[in-house]
Enzyme design. Sequence first.
Site, PDB file in Angstrom:
ATOM      1  N   CYS A  33       0.822  -1.222   0.000  1.00 20.64           N
ATOM      2  CA  CYS A  33       0.000   0.000   0.000  1.00 20.64           C
ATOM      3  C   CYS A  33       0.850   1.263   0.000  1.00 20.64           C
ATOM      4  CB  CYS A  33      -0.947   0.017   1.196  1.00 20.64           C
ATOM      5  SG  CYS A  33      -0.095   0.111   2.782  1.00 20.64           S
ATOM      6  N   CYS A 102      -2.870  -2.582   8.528  1.00 17.30           N
ATOM      7  CA  CYS A 102      -2.444  -1.285   9.078  1.00 17.30           C
ATOM      8  C   CYS A 102      -2.046  -1.453  10.543  1.00 17.30           C
ATOM      9  CB  CYS A 102      -3.567  -0.253   8.963  1.00 17.30           C
ATOM     10  SG  CYS A 102      -4.405  -0.240   7.358  1.00 17.30           S
TER      11      CYS A 102
HETATM   12 FE1  FES Z   1      -1.707   0.086   4.237  1.00 18.05          FE
HETATM   13 FE2  FES Z   1      -3.329   1.358   5.825  1.00 18.05          FE
HETATM   14  S1  FES Z   1      -3.692   0.874   3.733  1.00 18.05           S
HETATM   15  S2  FES Z   1      -1.297   0.754   6.252  1.00 18.05           S
END
Ligand code: FES
Length: 148
Positions: A33, A102
Amino acid sequence: MYSEKVMDHFENPRNVGKLENANAIGEVGNATCGDIMKIYMRIENGIIEDVSFKTFGCGAAIATSSMATELVKGKSVEEAVKLTNKAVMEALDGLPPAKVHCSVLAEQAIHAALQDYQKKTGIDLGLSELEHEFDCASFHADMHKENN
Ligand code: FES
């Protein structure tokens, strides 16, 4: 989709910013991400006297960073090393499945700072180097540009 606690920590994050007198710093990133977390700690006599974070990432990354710092503040390094992403999620009343990673990043960021402490002091907290290096290597350059 998000609990009230997640929204609260996202909108009013605790312990934000660089800690000027930090003596342990950890930085991790998620290659998928692209989010990055950096944790600063001031540790005196094995106690985390102060802790802060800088997170470049999604709302859940901000909320989990904020909660993770709250959970380790004032704790001994031995207690803090036991912090898990599950504990962070529970303290936030849960996260959607797509956002569980996350909280993993928050756990890794806390561990990375403790690993730095371990390296500097020689006090063995049982943390291995491998835990975060794999993910964050490619993000170091950007993060350092931002901080220096
Ligand atoms: Fe990857 Fe939140 S989308 S840490």
